[in-house]
Design an enzyme around this catalytic site. Structure first.
Site, PDB file in Angstrom:
ATOM      1  N   SER A 138       0.847  -1.188   0.000  1.00  0.00           N
ATOM      2  CA  SER A 138       0.000   0.000   0.000  1.00  0.00           C
ATOM      3  C   SER A 138       0.881   1.235   0.000  1.00  0.00           C
ATOM      4  O   SER A 138       2.023   1.197   0.470  1.00  0.00           O
ATOM      5  CB  SER A 138      -0.885   0.008   1.254  1.00  0.00           C
ATOM      6  OG  SER A 138      -1.532   1.257   1.426  1.00  0.00           O
ATOM      7  N   TYR A 148      -0.806  -0.603  10.507  1.00  0.00           N
ATOM      8  CA  TYR A 148      -1.099  -0.933   9.112  1.00  0.00           C
ATOM      9  C   TYR A 148       0.039  -0.465   8.204  1.00  0.00           C
ATOM     10  O   TYR A 148       0.583  -1.246   7.415  1.00  0.00           O
ATOM     11  CB  TYR A 148      -2.418  -0.305   8.671  1.00  0.00           C
ATOM     12  CG  TYR A 148      -2.777  -0.664   7.243  1.00  0.00           C
ATOM     13  CD1 TYR A 148      -3.440  -1.854   6.969  1.00  0.00           C
ATOM     14  CD2 TYR A 148      -2.437   0.168   6.177  1.00  0.00           C
ATOM     15  CE1 TYR A 148      -3.750  -2.205   5.661  1.00  0.00           C
ATOM     16  CE2 TYR A 148      -2.750  -0.175   4.874  1.00  0.00           C
ATOM     17  CZ  TYR A 148      -3.402  -1.361   4.621  1.00  0.00           C
ATOM     18  OH  TYR A 148      -3.696  -1.711   3.334  1.00  0.00           O
TER      19      TYR A 148
END
Length: 257
Positions: A138, A148
């Site tokens: 990501s 994350y």
């Protein structure tokens, strides 16, 4: 005819990878937790494209699930030529707001599973002198914000490092770093992404097309849109501390990918 194995294959980028690869004539192995959705997706791919579409129900947050996919990747009689490590999720909340059990589950899916499945796949690929791995990361990997982003930074660094180590093996490894993609990702995490600007959204099929093209070119990192490439370029000009504060404020509501 080659075979691709895709984790998180019932929705979002995983489903888009499965559709594109089946359309191109590749047999597919679909991995996810929901057996009914897997079978429905596999039947559709077989009927539309005439490829062999098999299913493997596995929860990559568990030892049993990771081991089951490792075993399939190590099957020398039915080799996997392309692995797409796509399974992943986001937790809603800032650091210390998220239960530790949920943080550890994220690390197991994003880091341990990616490490183990990549290793299981490339062992056979190295012997055959060909094969590919796409690890879905990501753009959050490039911004200092919570578990994350940290887990996706690990995916990116691991993939590029492994690609360098295996550069002369005939294999290709690439980290795919999309931004916001229109999938079920945010709804599953309980995130309200309604205020994300329209220009930031990417289509899953376009992301997949770019990823496969970049893998074919031998690239080890794919940021699949000029807009996000510009954002990452601009971020290098911002002091790290200010970047961290800005990403934390934004991250209270949104997580890319």
């Amino acid at each position: 005819m080659t075979t691709a194995l895709i984790t998180g294959a019932t929705a979002g980028l995983g489903a888009a990878f499965a559709r594109r690869l089946a359309r191109d004539g590749h047999d597919v192995v679909l991995v996810a937790r929901d057996t009914a959705r897997l079978r429905e997706h596999a039947t559709d791919l077989h009927d539309r494209h005439g490829v062999e579409a098999s299913v493997l129900t596995a929860d990559l947050a568990t030892e049993k699930g990771i081991a089951a996919v490792e075993d399939r990747l190590r099957d020398r009689e039915h080799p996997v030529d392309l692995l797409v490590n796509n399974a992943g999720f986001g937790n809603k909340g800032r650091y210390l707001d998220v239960p530790m059990a949920d943080e550890l589950t994220m690390l197991k899916v994003h880091c341990e599973a990616v490490l183990r499945l990549t290793t299981a796949a490339v062992e056979g690929m190295r012997d055959r002198g060909r094969g590919g791995v796409i690890n879905v990361s990501s753009v959050a990997a490039f911004f200092p914000r919570g578990t994350y982003g940290a887990s996706k930074a690990w995916v990116t660094q691991f993939t590029q490092g492994a690609a360098n180590d295996l550069a002369d093996s005939g294999m290709r490894l690439m980290a795919l770093c999309p931004g916001f993609v229109r999938t079920e990702f945010h709804a599953r995490a309980g995130m309200d992404a309604g205020r994300v600007p329209g220009w930031m959204w990417l289509r899953a099929d376009r992301v997949v097309d770019t990823a496969l093209a970049d893998l074919a070119r031998g690239r080890t990192l794919c940021v699949p849109d000029p807009r996000y490439k510009a954002v990452l370029g601009a971020s290098k000009l911002v002091p790290r501390g200010a970047l961290g504060r800005a990403s934390t404020r934004t991250g209270r509501r949104y997580t890319p990918r």
